[in-house]
Write an enzyme that holds these catalytic residues in place. Structure first.
Site, mmCIF file in Angstrom:
data_model
loop_
_atom_site.group_PDB
_atom_site.id
_atom_site.type_symbol
_atom_site.label_atom_id
_atom_site.label_comp_id
_atom_site.label_asym_id
_atom_site.label_seq_id
_atom_site.Cartn_x
_atom_site.Cartn_y
_atom_site.Cartn_z
ATOM 1 N N GLN A 134 0.885 -1.172 0.000
ATOM 2 C CA GLN A 134 0.000 0.000 0.000
ATOM 3 C C GLN A 134 0.914 1.210 0.000
ATOM 4 O OE1 GLN A 134 -3.026 0.948 -0.415
ATOM 5 N NE2 GLN A 134 -2.863 3.041 0.328
ATOM 6 N N GLN A 136 0.192 4.529 -1.196
ATOM 7 C CA GLN A 136 -0.343 5.861 -0.936
ATOM 8 C C GLN A 136 -0.245 6.163 0.562
ATOM 9 O OE1 GLN A 136 -4.533 6.477 -1.849
ATOM 10 N NE2 GLN A 136 -4.150 8.543 -2.538
ATOM 11 N N PRO A 266 -5.506 -1.819 5.501
ATOM 12 C CA PRO A 266 -5.965 -0.688 6.328
ATOM 13 C C PRO A 266 -7.061 0.193 5.722
ATOM 14 C CG PRO A 266 -3.746 -0.277 5.475
ATOM 15 C CD PRO A 266 -4.104 -1.674 5.084
ATOM 16 N N GLY A 268 -10.531 0.701 2.846
ATOM 17 C CA GLY A 268 -11.642 -0.057 2.254
ATOM 18 C C GLY A 268 -11.271 -0.554 0.883
ATOM 19 N N GLY A 269 -10.603 0.320 0.141
ATOM 20 C CA GLY A 269 -10.184 -0.052 -1.205
ATOM 21 C C GLY A 269 -9.021 0.832 -1.592
ATOM 22 N N MET A 270 -8.289 0.432 -2.634
ATOM 23 C CA MET A 270 -7.219 1.269 -3.164
ATOM 24 C C MET A 270 -7.247 1.127 -4.674
ATOM 25 S SD MET A 270 -4.835 3.399 -2.666
ATOM 26 C CE MET A 270 -3.940 4.156 -4.024
ATOM 27 N N GLU A 271 -7.310 2.283 -5.337
ATOM 28 C CA GLU A 271 -7.594 2.320 -6.762
ATOM 29 C C GLU A 271 -6.379 2.027 -7.641
ATOM 30 O OE1 GLU A 271 -6.509 6.515 -5.346
ATOM 31 O OE2 GLU A 271 -7.648 4.852 -4.547
ATOM 32 N N HIS A 287 -16.641 3.847 -6.012
ATOM 33 C CA HIS A 287 -15.630 4.853 -5.664
ATOM 34 C C HIS A 287 -14.301 4.520 -6.341
ATOM 35 C CE1 HIS A 287 -13.805 8.025 -3.182
ATOM 36 N NE2 HIS A 287 -12.758 7.220 -3.128
ATOM 37 N N GLU A 288 -13.886 3.253 -6.233
ATOM 38 C CA GLU A 288 -12.584 2.858 -6.804
ATOM 39 C C GLU A 288 -12.622 2.920 -8.331
ATOM 40 O OE1 GLU A 288 -10.594 2.899 -4.419
ATOM 41 O OE2 GLU A 288 -12.053 2.527 -2.838
ATOM 42 N N HIS A 291 -12.072 6.445 -9.537
ATOM 43 C CA HIS A 291 -10.681 6.892 -9.473
ATOM 44 C C HIS A 291 -9.923 6.650 -10.782
ATOM 45 C CE1 HIS A 291 -9.571 8.574 -5.647
ATOM 46 N NE2 HIS A 291 -10.082 7.575 -4.951
ATOM 47 N N GLU A 310 -9.984 13.132 -4.348
ATOM 48 C CA GLU A 310 -11.085 12.500 -3.607
ATOM 49 C C GLU A 310 -12.437 13.198 -3.757
ATOM 50 O OE1 GLU A 310 -10.861 9.634 -2.799
ATOM 51 O OE2 GLU A 310 -8.739 9.243 -2.502
ATOM 52 N N ASP A 367 -0.249 10.403 6.313
ATOM 53 C CA ASP A 367 -1.050 9.391 7.031
ATOM 54 C C ASP A 367 -1.808 10.016 8.211
ATOM 55 O OD1 ASP A 367 -0.248 7.376 5.345
ATOM 56 O OD2 ASP A 367 1.267 6.563 6.696
ATOM 57 N N TYR A 375 -12.528 14.216 0.972
ATOM 58 C CA TYR A 375 -13.632 13.540 0.283
ATOM 59 C C TYR A 375 -14.907 14.378 0.363
ATOM 60 C CZ TYR A 375 -10.806 9.216 0.785
ATOM 61 O OH TYR A 375 -9.824 8.282 0.740
#
Length: 607
Positions: A134, A136, A266, A268-271, A287-288, A291, A310, A367, A375
């Site tokens: 991850q 980002q 960590p 919900g999703g990562m695009e 949402h993803e 993106h 976002e 972070d 958002y």
């Protein structure tokens, strides 16, 4: 380029830009490191160019070459969260417009903040280890020495050697596999990403993965225990992709696959391009998918402008909801988002500069700044502009045009605003009346609260009011019939409304469980809010359930508030800390670091 610095990066992109990365990875599960080589194709922007700086974090660099010749390198002092600058001196000088291939041989650290190494016990299959990344916002530098700033976009190729019983996938197009010629117990997977993208979207997963086709350009990947369920849950993917294309223009990334991760992820999703990462608790992929246009194709130039990623993505996601459900549904989701924003502002404090739409990120770890502000404050601004400019169709026209205008590049808020004024040149007088300073550079809630259509929310509000006002003697007036007409989205909203009120008396939550049987519901969004509500009301039976949910999945949106809620219940404060300490080794490094801060536990080594 507007500004030539990024407060979250050591690399100066005014002197040179990375055009392509070529990665060679050897994934070592025994020592939890990746042995690697990366070749960066760098374009020079100035004359007499003799040195460059790359971002690194906890990397062991053994060798650097430039066009095949040895290059001197030094690692600077370590910064608390930005890592260490890698200063490279070239053995020759270059002129503006020339290219150089800089190759770095290195190893990642077992504690690399981008990587989580799972033991077989932490996976669904229990037989094989698992690795996921991850990056980002600024963690790519812990797995690739690079210009780790979203201002920079490049293509990438990769080849990855893994134990042959495992499968590797990346945020790129799969490009074949073969036995590893160096080691017959391993296989090599190849990938190519021909669309330029920022470093934070480089992603890798290695595990006992299987896949199922779910559409003409989509597969779902996960451990075999989850794969059929995942294929069923994400079966609407192609419909959503087509809806998004109708709104935002063609999908340029070729493949759109979804990878369902183990529960410790960590977010919900990562695009990640070509391969969205999703957790088992992620219910909606809109949402993803969105993106793919806002974030991946048009990218914030630095993390101060994160709302451009976002806010627009939430706007597009809700426009997809409008097309697939109804305008009332979009309005309902927007109201829920306003409530999430209110909660973030309350958590940070209404005067906290991190609640600015465009925060100052000097010496701020992205972070720590992560919240629903970019958002939902971003969405609220876009929705406000939509109302001023003439409604959803008119404003979506602007968003689509903005995407076409800035595709394949990175933008700042200033550039976005300038384009807004150009696009709506006949309505500049209205745009000039917007209080831009209050929206962009002032902490707290936005200066304007949109008037959303409350049709779908009214039933939730009414039921919430009944519970708040009812005296103990009248609790018999509630029955399971109350819930019959509410959709899942409305039930989530009902619980969210209750969480904004003072804690209910214990007798009330006990009665709520009797009539609605909420403990039996497994939807994560419902369960999370219900357990928080119970702990707030000091129902001791809920404490072990809340701590169980906080530790059996690792999505920060759930894990952090659940731990905080138990921590705030004085009698169980020590229990919250004890459970966290017992589980922290199995948690994702970003999650454990932030929960430790929430619970005021020593964060140990700085990760």
């Amino acid at each position: 380029m507007a500004s030539a610095t990024d407060p979250c990066s050591f690399s100066s992109f005014s002197k040179c830009v990375t055009k392509h990365l070529n990665l060679t990875y050897h994934v070592d599960f025994d020592s939890h490191v990746i042995k690697a080589k990366v070749a960066l194709t760098v374009e020079v922007l100035v004359d007499n160019f003799t040195s460059l700086t790359l971002d690194t974090k906890d990397l062991k660099v053994s060798k650097v070459t430039a066009n095949g010749q040895a290059a001197k390198f030094t690692l600077g002092p370590k910064h608390s969260f930005m890592g260490t600058p890698l200063e490279i001196t070239l053995p020759f000088d270059l002129s503006r417009g020339q290219h150089v291939i800089v190759e770095v041989t290195y190893e990642t650290a077992p504690s690399a903040s981008a990587l989580q190494w799972l033991t077989p016990e932490q996976t669904a299959g229990k037989k094989h280890p698992y690795l996921f990344s991850q990056c980002q916002a600024t963690h790519c530098r812990s797995m690739v020495p690079c210009q780790d700033t979203p201002a920079m976009k490049h293509t990438y190729y990769a080849q990855v050697s893994v134990p042959k019983e495992l499968v590797a996938v990346m945020s790129a197009v799969r490009d074949g596999q073969e036995p590893d010629p160096q080691d017959s117990s391993r296989a090599i997977y190849r990938f190519r990403q021909p669309v330029p993208m920022p470093s934070y979207l480089i992603a890798i997963v290695v595990g006992a993965l299987e896949s199922r086709e779910i559409g003409p350009r989509s597969r779902v990947w996960s451990e075999k225990e989850f794969v059929d369920k995942a294929a069923f849950e994400f079966s609407e993917t192609e419909t959503m992709l087509k809806t998004a294309e109708d709104l935002a223009g063609p999908y340029v990334w070729g493949q759109y696959d979804i990878l369902v991760l183990p529960p410790s992820f960590p977010y919900g999703g990562m695009e990640n391009p070509c391969l969205t990462f999703a957790t088992p608790t992620l219910l909606v992929i809109a949402h993803e998918i969105s993106h793919s246009w806002t974030g991946n194709l048009v990218t914030n130039k630095t993390w101060e402008h994160f709302w451009l990623n976002e806010g627009h993505t939430v706007y597009l996601e809700r426009m997809i909801g409008r097309s697939m459900e109804s305008e009332q549904f979009r309005q309902f989701k927007a109201m829920g988002g306003w409530k999430d924003l209110q909660e973030s502002v309350n958590t940070f404090g209404a005067n906290n500069p991190l609640t600015n739409l465009v925060p100052n990120m000097n010496e701020v770890d992205p972070d720590d700044a992560f919240s629903s502000v970019p958002y939902e404050k971003g969405f609220a601004l876009l929705y406000h502009l939509e109302e001023l400019m003439g409604g959803p169709e008119v404003f979506m026209g602007f968003v689509k045009s903005y995407i076409q205008m800035f595709a394949y590049s990175s933008v700042t808020t200033e550039e976005w605003k300038k384009y807004l004024f150009t696009y709506f040149k006949n309505k500049v007088d209205i745009l000039n009346k917007v209080d831009w300073n209050a929206w962009m550079h002032t902490p707290g809630m936005p200066p304007v609260k949109p008037q959303y259509d409350t049709t779908m929310a009214d039933a939730c509000i009414a039921l919430c009011k009944r519970w708040v006002k009812t005296k103990e003697g009248d609790l018999g007036n509630f029955s399971e019939v109350d819930m019959k007409t509410l959709s899942t989205h409305q039930l989530i909203e009902f619980l969210s409304l209750l969480l904004q009120e003072d804690p209910l008396p214990l007798s009330h939550v006990k009665r709520m469980q009797e009539v609605y049987r909420l403990n039996a519901l497994n939807n994560a969004e419902i369960r999370f809010r219900w357990l928080r509500l119970c702990v707030k009301s000091k129902w001791e039976d809920a404490v072990p359930m809340a701590l169980k949910m906080a530790t059996e999945q690792g999505r920060m949106k759930f894990t952090r508030p659940l731990f905080k809620e138990v921590y705030n219940f004085d009698k169980y404060r020590e229990e919250a800390v004890r459970v966290f300490i017992a589980h922290r080794a199995a948690m994702h490094p970003v999650t454990s670091n932030l929960v430790a801060k929430d619970l005021k536990v020593d964060t140990g080594k700085s990760t």
